[in-house]
Design an enzyme around this catalytic site. Structure first.
Site, PDB file in Angstrom:
ATOM      1  N   ASP A  40       0.836  -1.195   0.000  1.00  0.00           N
ATOM      2  CA  ASP A  40       0.000   0.000   0.000  1.00  0.00           C
ATOM      3  C   ASP A  40       0.869   1.243   0.000  1.00  0.00           C
ATOM      4  O   ASP A  40       1.928   1.286   0.643  1.00  0.00           O
ATOM      5  CB  ASP A  40      -0.899   0.041   1.232  1.00  0.00           C
ATOM      6  CG  ASP A  40      -2.132  -0.841   1.094  1.00  0.00           C
ATOM      7  OD1 ASP A  40      -2.110  -1.771   0.262  1.00  0.00           O
ATOM      8  OD2 ASP A  40      -3.098  -0.611   1.837  1.00  0.00           O
ATOM      9  N   CYS A  65      -8.493   4.937   1.226  1.00  0.00           N
ATOM     10  CA  CYS A  65      -9.173   4.795   2.513  1.00  0.00           C
ATOM     11  C   CYS A  65      -8.421   5.561   3.600  1.00  0.00           C
ATOM     12  O   CYS A  65      -7.203   5.715   3.522  1.00  0.00           O
ATOM     13  CB  CYS A  65      -9.242   3.335   2.938  1.00  0.00           C
ATOM     14  SG  CYS A  65     -10.071   2.234   1.784  1.00  0.00           S
ATOM     15  N   TYR A  97      -7.981 -13.842   4.024  1.00  0.00           N
ATOM     16  CA  TYR A  97      -6.737 -13.293   4.552  1.00  0.00           C
ATOM     17  C   TYR A  97      -6.827 -12.795   5.990  1.00  0.00           C
ATOM     18  O   TYR A  97      -5.815 -12.425   6.588  1.00  0.00           O
ATOM     19  CB  TYR A  97      -6.248 -12.145   3.655  1.00  0.00           C
ATOM     20  CG  TYR A  97      -7.215 -10.976   3.582  1.00  0.00           C
ATOM     21  CD1 TYR A  97      -7.165  -9.944   4.509  1.00  0.00           C
ATOM     22  CD2 TYR A  97      -8.187 -10.918   2.596  1.00  0.00           C
ATOM     23  CE1 TYR A  97      -8.053  -8.888   4.456  1.00  0.00           C
ATOM     24  CE2 TYR A  97      -9.078  -9.867   2.532  1.00  0.00           C
ATOM     25  CZ  TYR A  97      -9.002  -8.849   3.465  1.00  0.00           C
ATOM     26  OH  TYR A  97      -9.891  -7.818   3.413  1.00  0.00           O
ATOM     27  N   ASN A 108     -17.956  12.257   3.367  1.00  0.00           N
ATOM     28  CA  ASN A 108     -17.475  13.450   2.682  1.00  0.00           C
ATOM     29  C   ASN A 108     -17.462  14.592   3.691  1.00  0.00           C
ATOM     30  O   ASN A 108     -18.341  14.651   4.579  1.00  0.00           O
ATOM     31  CB  ASN A 108     -18.403  13.870   1.539  1.00  0.00           C
ATOM     32  CG  ASN A 108     -18.286  12.998   0.315  1.00  0.00           C
ATOM     33  OD1 ASN A 108     -17.314  12.277   0.130  1.00  0.00           O
ATOM     34  ND2 ASN A 108     -19.302  13.052  -0.538  1.00  0.00           N
ATOM     35  N   HIS A 149     -17.427   9.640  -0.238  1.00  0.00           N
ATOM     36  CA  HIS A 149     -16.476   9.053  -1.170  1.00  0.00           C
ATOM     37  C   HIS A 149     -15.158   8.633  -0.537  1.00  0.00           C
ATOM     38  O   HIS A 149     -14.276   8.139  -1.236  1.00  0.00           O
ATOM     39  CB  HIS A 149     -16.195  10.039  -2.316  1.00  0.00           C
ATOM     40  CG  HIS A 149     -17.376  10.244  -3.216  1.00  0.00           C
ATOM     41  ND1 HIS A 149     -18.394  11.126  -2.924  1.00  0.00           N
ATOM     42  CD2 HIS A 149     -17.701   9.668  -4.404  1.00  0.00           C
ATOM     43  CE1 HIS A 149     -19.300  11.099  -3.885  1.00  0.00           C
ATOM     44  NE2 HIS A 149     -18.914  10.220  -4.794  1.00  0.00           N
ATOM     45  N   GLU A 187      -3.990   0.577  -2.126  1.00  0.00           N
ATOM     46  CA  GLU A 187      -3.280  -0.584  -2.659  1.00  0.00           C
ATOM     47  C   GLU A 187      -2.627  -0.259  -3.998  1.00  0.00           C
ATOM     48  O   GLU A 187      -3.222   0.401  -4.839  1.00  0.00           O
ATOM     49  CB  GLU A 187      -4.240  -1.759  -2.860  1.00  0.00           C
ATOM     50  CG  GLU A 187      -4.996  -2.178  -1.619  1.00  0.00           C
ATOM     51  CD  GLU A 187      -6.328  -1.479  -1.468  1.00  0.00           C
ATOM     52  OE1 GLU A 187      -7.154  -1.939  -0.651  1.00  0.00           O
ATOM     53  OE2 GLU A 187      -6.548  -0.451  -2.156  1.00  0.00           O
TER      54      GLU A 187
END
Length: 224
Positions: A40, A65, A97, A108, A149, A187
């Site tokens: 990441d 994120c 995982y 937002n 978002h 990522e």
């Protein structure tokens, strides 16, 4: 390279990552080959500019994120999304995982327009860092709206003692760098395969861009 030389190199790599984070620079964190196996691009949330969001879109390509510490999330009454959803799809959430997902709400900042532009997302992210530095539920409600978002992630209570995801690795790095407990993770994906960018390619990217690459195991060993 001997074991002592490897340990020294790992310690220096973590120290370099902490120093970079303290300067507001991003670092690349690879969690583990036997976990997600992903690298990441991770920023201290307070340092995220529109240019940083563009970099994550173009150079990383994953989901942008914001990870918050468990204490901040608890203070702001942020649930794990799996527990908040009243829908059959949330009943069985088996992950290959890990035991659970860290996802919480999406938000937002109220001063954004659509919320998705680089300017809008960077504003939301920076203001989340400000709230994380001094969490006040009334201020949070006044300044943010959901859904939005920017995806929020909630770190495990015991951090690296409980979970070894990028959420926890990033928050541990922020703590060591004396940054607010809010980090952005995205990522890194491979444009050719669509899969996670291999660690060797992530290292090469870090070298080209003058960024620090660090293994999650090294963070656990030296900051856990």
């Amino acid at each position: 390279m001997s074991r002592s030389e490897t340990d020294t190199a790992d310690a220096e790599g973590v120290a370099d990552a902490v120093a970079a984070f303290g300067r507001g620079e991003p670092v690349l964190i690879h969690d583990a080959a036997d976990r997600e196996g992903e690298t990441d691009l991770v920023y201290p949330a307070g340092a995220v500019t529109p240019e940083a969001v563009a970099r994550m879109r173009n150079d990383a390509g994953g989901l942008v994120c914001v990870a918050l510490s468990d204490a901040v999330a608890d203070r702001l009454d942020l649930p794990f999304m799996q527990e908040a959803l009243d829908h059959p799809t949330s009943a069985d959430h088996d992950l290959a995982y890990d035991e659970r997902s860290s996802f919480s709400l999406t938000v937002n900042h109220r001063d954004t327009f659509t919320g998705i532009t680089d300017e809008d997302r960077s504003l939301t992210i920076r203001e989340l860092a400000a709230v994380a530095a001094d969490p006040d539920p009334a201020v949070f409600t006044e300044q943010f709206r959901a859904p939005g978002h920017v995806h929020l992630l909630r770190a495990a209570p015991g951090l690296l003692a409980d979970r070894l995801g990028h959420t926890e690795l990033g928050i541990a790095l922020a703590a060591a760098a004396d940054q607010p407990p809010a980090v952005v993770v995205c990522e890194m994906l491979d444009d050719e395969t669509g899969a996670a960018l291999p660690p060797a390619a992530a290292r090469a990217y870090a070298d080209r861009e003058g960024l620090v690459y660090v293994e999650g195991a090294s963070i656990v060993d030296h900051l856990g």
